[in-house]
Design a protein around this motif. Structure first.
Motif, short mmCIF file in Angstrom:
data_model
loop_
_atom_site.label_atom_id
_atom_site.label_comp_id
_atom_site.label_asym_id
_atom_site.label_seq_id
_atom_site.Cartn_x
_atom_site.Cartn_y
_atom_site.Cartn_z
N LEU A 44 0.84 -1.21 0.00
CA LEU A 44 0.00 0.00 0.00
C LEU A 44 0.87 1.25 0.00
CD1 LEU A 44 -2.74 -1.16 2.52
CD2 LEU A 44 -3.00 -0.85 0.06
N ARG A 45 1.95 1.27 0.79
CA ARG A 45 2.83 2.42 0.81
C ARG A 45 3.49 2.62 -0.56
NH1 ARG A 45 3.43 0.19 5.23
NH2 ARG A 45 4.94 0.20 6.82
N MET A 46 3.86 1.53 -1.22
CA MET A 46 4.44 1.61 -2.56
C MET A 46 3.44 2.24 -3.53
SD MET A 46 6.33 -2.11 -2.72
CE MET A 46 6.70 -2.04 -4.46
N GLY A 47 2.18 1.84 -3.44
CA GLY A 47 1.14 2.41 -4.30
C GLY A 47 0.93 3.89 -4.05
N ILE A 48 0.93 4.27 -2.78
CA ILE A 48 0.79 5.69 -2.43
C ILE A 48 1.95 6.49 -3.01
CG2 ILE A 48 0.88 7.33 -0.50
CD1 ILE A 48 -0.67 5.12 1.13
N GLU A 49 3.17 5.96 -2.87
CA GLU A 49 4.35 6.65 -3.40
C GLU A 49 4.27 6.79 -4.92
OE1 GLU A 49 7.75 8.84 -3.35
OE2 GLU A 49 6.55 8.21 -1.63
N MET A 50 3.81 5.75 -5.61
CA MET A 50 3.68 5.81 -7.08
C MET A 50 2.70 6.90 -7.50
SD MET A 50 3.71 1.76 -8.05
CE MET A 50 3.19 2.03 -9.72
N VAL A 51 1.56 6.96 -6.85
CA VAL A 51 0.56 7.98 -7.18
C VAL A 51 1.10 9.36 -6.84
CG1 VAL A 51 -1.73 8.87 -6.60
CG2 VAL A 51 -1.40 6.42 -6.93
N TYR A 52 1.75 9.49 -5.70
CA TYR A 52 2.31 10.79 -5.29
C TYR A 52 3.33 11.29 -6.30
CZ TYR A 52 4.27 14.45 -2.39
OH TYR A 52 4.70 15.66 -1.92
N GLN A 53 4.19 10.38 -6.78
CA GLN A 53 5.18 10.76 -7.79
C GLN A 53 4.51 11.23 -9.07
OE1 GLN A 53 8.46 11.11 -7.40
NE2 GLN A 53 8.17 10.55 -5.26
N GLN A 54 3.44 10.56 -9.49
CA GLN A 54 2.72 10.95 -10.70
C GLN A 54 2.10 12.33 -10.58
OE1 GLN A 54 -0.11 7.85 -11.46
NE2 GLN A 54 1.37 6.54 -12.49
N ILE A 55 1.49 12.62 -9.45
CA ILE A 55 0.84 13.93 -9.31
C ILE A 55 1.84 15.03 -9.05
CG2 ILE A 55 -1.35 12.90 -8.58
CD1 ILE A 55 -0.74 13.89 -5.73
N SER A 56 3.00 14.69 -8.53
CA SER A 56 4.04 15.69 -8.28
C SER A 56 4.70 16.15 -9.57
CB SER A 56 5.12 15.11 -7.34
OG SER A 56 4.56 14.87 -6.08
N GLU A 57 4.63 15.32 -10.61
CA GLU A 57 5.23 15.66 -11.90
C GLU A 57 4.42 16.70 -12.65
OE1 GLU A 57 5.57 11.94 -13.90
OE2 GLU A 57 7.21 11.26 -12.62
N LYS A 58 3.16 16.88 -12.29
CA LYS A 58 2.27 17.79 -13.02
C LYS A 58 2.47 19.21 -12.59
CE LYS A 58 -1.11 14.33 -14.06
NZ LYS A 58 -2.46 13.93 -14.08
#
Length: 58
Positions: A44-58
């Motif tokens: 779950l933490r890995m999934g949160i980090e993946m989503v966070y990285q995606q939205i931080s790129e925008k």
């Protein structure tokens, strides 16, 4: 002797969150956990980090 148990960590995890999941979500979580040999919390933490990285790129 210390009363501490478990693995040492730099980021203490003292907060507990709950989530509603379908049976399919739970099955997928368990599959990922088993395949990667990681805890469900780690997945779950890995999934949160993946989503966070995606939205931080925008």
């Amino acid at each position: 002797m210390s009363n501490r148990t478990g693995r040492p960590t730099d980021a203490l995890k003292t907060i507990v969150k709950r989530a509603r999941m379908s049976e399919e979500d739970v099955r997928k979580l368990q599959t990922c956990s088993n395949y990667l040999n990681k805890s469900e919390s780690d997945i779950l933490r890995m999934g949160i980090e993946m989503v966070y990285q995606q939205i931080s790129e925008k």
